[in-house]
Structures are given as structure tokens and as C-alpha cells.
Scaffold this active site. Structure first.
Site, short mmCIF file in Angstrom:
data_model
loop_
_atom_site.label_atom_id
_atom_site.label_comp_id
_atom_site.label_asym_id
_atom_site.label_seq_id
_atom_site.Cartn_x
_atom_site.Cartn_y
_atom_site.Cartn_z
N TYR A 179 124.55 54.17 39.27
CA TYR A 179 123.92 53.26 40.44
C TYR A 179 123.20 51.98 39.84
O TYR A 179 122.29 51.42 40.40
CB TYR A 179 123.08 54.13 41.11
CG TYR A 179 123.36 55.40 41.69
CD1 TYR A 179 124.78 55.55 42.69
CD2 TYR A 179 123.31 56.69 40.97
CE1 TYR A 179 125.20 56.65 42.81
CE2 TYR A 179 123.95 57.88 41.30
CZ TYR A 179 124.74 58.01 42.26
OH TYR A 179 125.55 59.24 42.46
N GLU A 191 130.31 67.72 41.47
CA GLU A 191 130.70 66.37 41.51
C GLU A 191 129.38 65.59 41.03
O GLU A 191 128.91 64.66 41.50
CB GLU A 191 130.71 65.94 43.10
CG GLU A 191 131.54 66.57 43.68
CD GLU A 191 131.58 66.61 45.31
OE1 GLU A 191 130.52 65.82 46.01
OE2 GLU A 191 132.63 66.93 46.17
N PRO A 192 129.12 65.84 39.43
CA PRO A 192 128.32 64.97 39.06
C PRO A 192 128.65 63.58 38.91
O PRO A 192 129.82 63.16 38.58
CB PRO A 192 128.13 65.51 37.55
CG PRO A 192 129.53 66.05 37.32
CD PRO A 192 130.06 66.62 38.74
N GLY A 193 127.63 62.87 38.82
CA GLY A 193 127.99 61.17 38.92
C GLY A 193 126.73 60.83 37.84
O GLY A 193 127.06 60.66 36.65
N ARG A 194 125.64 60.74 38.17
CA ARG A 194 124.27 60.50 37.34
C ARG A 194 124.29 61.12 36.06
O ARG A 194 124.09 60.36 35.00
CB ARG A 194 123.06 60.37 38.00
CG ARG A 194 121.91 60.07 37.38
CD ARG A 194 120.62 60.49 38.08
NE ARG A 194 120.45 60.61 39.42
CZ ARG A 194 120.24 59.33 40.10
NH1 ARG A 194 119.87 58.28 39.71
NH2 ARG A 194 120.15 59.47 41.63
N GLY A 229 124.17 65.81 41.76
CA GLY A 229 122.77 66.00 41.99
C GLY A 229 121.95 66.16 40.95
O GLY A 229 120.62 65.89 40.85
N CYS A 251 113.42 36.11 44.42
CA CYS A 251 112.30 35.37 44.90
C CYS A 251 111.50 36.37 46.15
O CYS A 251 111.59 36.12 47.42
CB CYS A 251 112.54 34.31 45.62
SG CYS A 251 111.54 32.92 45.67
N ARG A 286 117.31 49.88 41.44
CA ARG A 286 116.75 51.53 41.64
C ARG A 286 115.00 51.20 41.53
O ARG A 286 114.63 51.76 42.34
CB ARG A 286 117.28 52.17 40.48
CG ARG A 286 118.96 52.51 40.39
CD ARG A 286 119.25 53.50 39.59
NE ARG A 286 118.84 54.71 40.44
CZ ARG A 286 117.65 55.38 39.68
NH1 ARG A 286 117.03 55.16 38.68
NH2 ARG A 286 117.46 56.59 40.46
N1 LLP Z 1 128.53 64.00 45.74
C1 LLP Z 1 128.10 63.41 46.87
C2 LLP Z 1 128.83 63.83 48.17
C3 LLP Z 1 127.20 62.41 46.79
O1 LLP Z 1 126.94 61.85 47.78
C4 LLP Z 1 126.58 62.03 45.59
C5 LLP Z 1 125.71 60.96 45.45
C6 LLP Z 1 126.93 62.74 44.44
C7 LLP Z 1 128.11 63.59 44.66
C8 LLP Z 1 126.77 62.32 42.97
O2 LLP Z 1 125.33 62.83 42.97
P1 LLP Z 1 124.78 62.50 41.50
O3 LLP Z 1 125.26 63.62 40.39
O4 LLP Z 1 124.82 61.16 40.91
O5 LLP Z 1 123.17 62.62 41.79
N2 LLP Z 1 121.65 55.15 44.72
C9 LLP Z 1 120.93 56.50 44.26
C10 LLP Z 1 121.66 57.62 44.38
C11 LLP Z 1 122.32 57.70 45.81
C12 LLP Z 1 123.33 59.19 45.42
C13 LLP Z 1 124.36 59.32 46.57
N3 LLP Z 1 125.20 60.34 46.52
C14 LLP Z 1 120.14 56.05 42.87
O6 LLP Z 1 120.03 55.14 42.42
O7 LLP Z 1 119.45 56.96 42.66
#
Ligand code: LLP
Length: 430
Positions: A383, A284-287, A242, A354, A323
Site C-alpha cells: 500500500y 490472501e496475504p498482501g502486506r 490481514g 501543502c 500510510r
Molecule cells: N483480502 C481482502 C478481501 C482484502 O480486502 C485485503 C486488504 C487483503 C486480502 C489483504 O490484506 P493484507 O494481507 O494486505 O493485510 N491501505 C491499507 C490496507 C488496506 C487493506 C485492504 N484490504 C494500509 O495501508 O494499511
């Protein structure tokens, strides 16, 4: 400007010391470009931020980008995986992660997915008590024990887009905090379930620490209650992902170090208060890891001046980067072949889907744009390509990897065949 982004003597945008215009010419557009060193740097930064706590593991959130090259880079760095589907389990194992490095979160898991995770020995993070009951039945049938945890909904409200908040009281995710004790009690009654930890994920693109602090505190109090009332010690506490990135200058943001500075004292004081054995902390970082490592390149096709606006039409749209349209998200736009030039006109970057909502960037001050120019949308790594679709019958884009001046393709552009190769037309219709 990010450290891996620059402008060269031709006034071209560079990423990882590679000319973005050259990339667009070599591989065509729309093209995602991901910088390897930036991913490594961000992973290290996140990891080092928690140096003051002895046991921290990062589980990269696969959903942000599962290109195999990216997954291999993160495996090399030592990242585990937060996965949410059979497909992501398959990918994590394929790139060589050990089952114990993987946590399977995700809601509405199917029996097949539960079975697969059980078979492989992956930690299964329940999103509902019903899911636990279903897994237990599978365990009994297979005569196999599962490692489990629960996702708890701490009912906090981070400031982010409503679609990106997942730990609100009314969210669909996790079990309510007030039912946690009951859930763990029931899991403890089963000889097939080995409880390992507790989990939360309160949302995405979070730009303040308050909601984290509140939620972490609640989670540790639950861990305390589990110890006091059930004599249950947890091996890990998973604070989810997050942490947001700076899509837009002058907007608030947090760094992993700031988060660590707030969270570690909370963790330490709760450990002492409840007499807990030091748990491993998972994040659990993604972004944060992949978000600003990529840019999206698109070529300008059509220019249109109306009495109200100037539209710059490009060869991508929300099927390439959803996004902006899904979340009203901001991605900085740069004219990649005029990157050093000053802004002269205000334009909207219009996608080629379109639908009138398909505007990728609104009201941006950019250098004078001609057809054939290359538009870069920045910070498109999380994403981005993973959410791309074939909507409007357009094959999905290609992806290139850059690394200190060199580059290669890591994902081929789909072809027109990919639009039809899974379809069958009944004979009577031909
Ligand atoms: N862990 C869990 C259980 C999650 O559901 C998520 C993201 C993450 C970790 C990673 O979160 P992050 O660090 O990336 O914020 N498509 C959307 C974002 C959806 C996020 C879903 N869950 C966007 O483009 O902003």
C-alpha cells in the site's frame, strides 16, 4: 534489521546488497526500491507455514502492490490472485495466471466487472445478495454459468486501526453471518450459479490470532450448516489476508506459522465434527508478502529549526506514501547515507504536500541531517506506491528492483506530461 537490509563500509544503507544512495543517485528521488529475494522468501515462508494441511493455496492480494515485475515474481512462486476490480483482473491475466487461480472479491462490483469475470471464468466472491441477483441476470442473458462464493462477515473485532478492520458487525463488507444460510439457499436455487466456497477477510495489519480463530470457527460452522441443512459441500474456505508485519520494534506481531498452529486444529476439528470433505484453504496475504520488501528513498531539501521542533523537509509526502497520514502508520526512518551513525537529534520528517498533516515520521532520533541527505522510510512495500497520487501536481515516483547486488528500474517516474495527458480543454476556454 531485516535479512535483506544492511549497512556497507561507506555507512550507506543497503537493500538486496545494493547501495541505497547509489540507487537514489541513479534513478532520482522519491524512489521505491523493492527486493526480489525478500518477496520470494516471504511467499515461501507463508506457504511453508501451512505444510501440515494438505491443501492450501495462496492468493496474493493484488491491492498491496501491482507493479508488473512484482506480479511476475509471485506468479513464478505459484501465487494465485485476490483481485477487486476489472483492472486487477486484467493484470492477473496479463501476467499469465489461469482464471481458476483468481478470486474476484471487492464490493460494489459493476455489471461490467461481473460480466468480465464471468466471461473469463474467474471465481466471483459476492459481497451482497443483491450482487448475486445481478450476476444471475447477466448469466441468464449470456447463457453462461458462474463459479461463486460468498464473503461472510463474521462480526469479530481484530485489534488494528479502525480503517483497517473489515469484519466488524457494522462493517460495509460481506453478508452478515446470520444471513449466510439464506444466501446460499438462494444461490443453490439458480442453475447458473456453481457454488465453490466461502470467504472472510476480517481486516489488515492484524497482530494477534484470536480474532482469526473466532472468525474461522464461525466460518467452518457455517460450512457445517450448509452441509447439514442444504447438503452443500464447499471446495474452498478462504480466510482472507490481514497478517501484519513488524513496522515497529517491541510491538506485538504474529507469524504465518503461529497462525497455522492455531487455525489448522480448528479446521481439522470442525471437519470432523461436521463430517466435511477436506476443503482447500485459501489465504490472501498482501502486506506480509510485499510489505517489508520495499523501502522509499527521499532526498532532504529544506531544514527548519523552529522554537518547538526541527523539521527535515523531503521531496516526497503523503502523495507518495499515504500510510502515515491516513492511518497514523509508523515507518522506521533511516538516513541512508549515514546509516551506521548514531542518533543525535530528534526531528520530524516533513512531506512536501501543502498541508500541515503531511508529516511522514514524527519525533525520530536520527544522525545530524544535512540538505542532500537521503531519508529511507522502511517497510513501504505494501500500500505504498500503489496508493501514490498526483496530488499537488507532482508526478508519481519511480520503482527499482534489486536482486543480490544488481538493480534495474521496473517503473519509470512519471513526467510532467502525465499531469495533463488525459485532459481536454474546451476550445472556448483557450
Ligand atoms: N483480502 C481482502 C478481501 C482484502 O480486502 C485485503 C486488504 C487483503 C486480502 C489483504 O490484506 P493484507 O494481507 O494486505 O493485510 N491501505 C491499507 C490496507 C488496506 C487493506 C485492504 N484490504 C494500509 O495501508 O494499511
Amino acid at each position: 534489521m531485516r535479512p535483506h537490509i544492511g549497512v556497507n563500509e561507506k555507512n550507506h544503507l543497503t537493500i538486496g546488497e545494493v547501495d541505497a544512495v547509489e540507487l537514489a543517485e541513479d534513478f532520482g528521488t522519491p524512489l521505491y526500491v523493492v527486493d526480489e529475494m525478500r518477496i520470494r522468501e516471504r511467499y515461501q515462508e507463508f506457504h511453508d507455514a501451512f505444510d501440515d494441511y494438505p491443501k492450501v493455496e495462496l492468493k496474493y492480494a493484488y491491492k498491496a502492490n501491482t507493479s508488473l515485475a512484482v506480479l511476475h515474481i509471485l506468479r513464478q512462486e505459484g501465487a494465485g490472485a485476490d483481485v477487486l476490480s476489472a483492472g486487477e483482473i486484467y493484470l492477473a491475466l496479463k501476467v499469465g495466471l489461469k482464471p481458476e487461480q483468481i478470486i474476484f472479491t471487492g464490493n460494489n462490483k459493476t455489471d461490467e466487472e461481473l460480466e468480465l469475470a464471468l466471461e473469463k471464468g474467474i471465481i466471483i466472491n459476492f459481497d451482497a445478495i443483491h450482487e448475486m441477483e445481478r450476476l444471475e441476470r447477466i448469466c441468464v442473458a449470456k447463457g453462461k454459468k458462474a463459479m461463486v462464493s460468498f464473503r461472510v462477515n463474521p462480526a469479530v473485532s481484530p485489534r488494528t486501526h479502525p480503517h483497517l478492520a473489515t469484519g466488524l458487525r457494522e462493517s460495509k463488507f460481506g453478508i452478515p453471518a446470520e444471513e449466510a444460510l439464506e444466501a446460499y439457499t438462494r444461490a443453490m436455487e439458480s442453475e447458473y450459479l456453481e457454488i465453490r466456497g466461502i470467504h472472510m477477510h476480517i481486516g489488515s495489519q492484524i497482530t494477534g490470532t484470536k480474532a482469526y480463530e473466532e472468525a474461522a470457527s464461525k466460518l467452518l460452522d457455517i460450512a457445517g450448516a450448509l452441509k447439514e441443512k442444504l447438503g452443500l459441500g464447499l471446495e474452498f474456505i478462504d480466510f482472507g489476508g490481514g497478517v501484519g508485519i513488524r513496522y515497529e520494534k517491541d510491538k506485538p506481531y504474529i507469524t504465518p506459522r503461529e497462525l497455522a498452529k492455531k487455525l489448522i486444529p480448528i479446521v481439522e476439528s470442525k471437519i470432523e465434527k461436521h463430517g466435511l470433505k477436506e476443503p482447500t484453504l485459501y489465504f490472501e496475504p498482501g502486506r506480509y508478502i510485499v510489505g517489508d520488501a520495499s523501502i522509499l528513498l527521499m532526498r532532504v531539501s529544506t531544514l527548519k529549526q523552529t522554537p518547538y521542533k526541527k523539521f527535515v523537509g523531503v521531496d516526497g509526502g503523503f502523495h507518495v506514501l499515504p500510510r502515515p497520514v491516513f492511518y497514523g502508520a509508523y515507518h522506521k526512518a533511516v538516513v541512508a547515507n549515514k546509516a551506521g551513525l548514531r542518533g543525535e537529534e530528534r526531528v520530524d520528517i516533513a512531506g512536501n504536500v501543502c498541508e500541515s498533516g503531511d508529516i511522514l515520521a514524527r519525533d525520530r532520533l536520527l544522525p545530524r541531517i544535512d540538505d542532500g541527505d537521503i531519508i529511507a522510510l522502511m517497510d513501504a512495500g505494501a500500500y505504498g506506491i500503489i496508493m501514490a497520487s498526483q496530488y499537488n501536481s507532482r508526478p508519481r515516483p519511480a520503482e527499482a528492483l534489486v536482486n543480490r547486488g544488481s538493480y534495474e528500474l521496473i517503473r519509470q517516474r512519471e513526467g510532467i506530461d502525465d499531469l495533463i495527458n488525459k485532459q481536454r480543454v474546451p476550445r472556448r476556454l483557450r
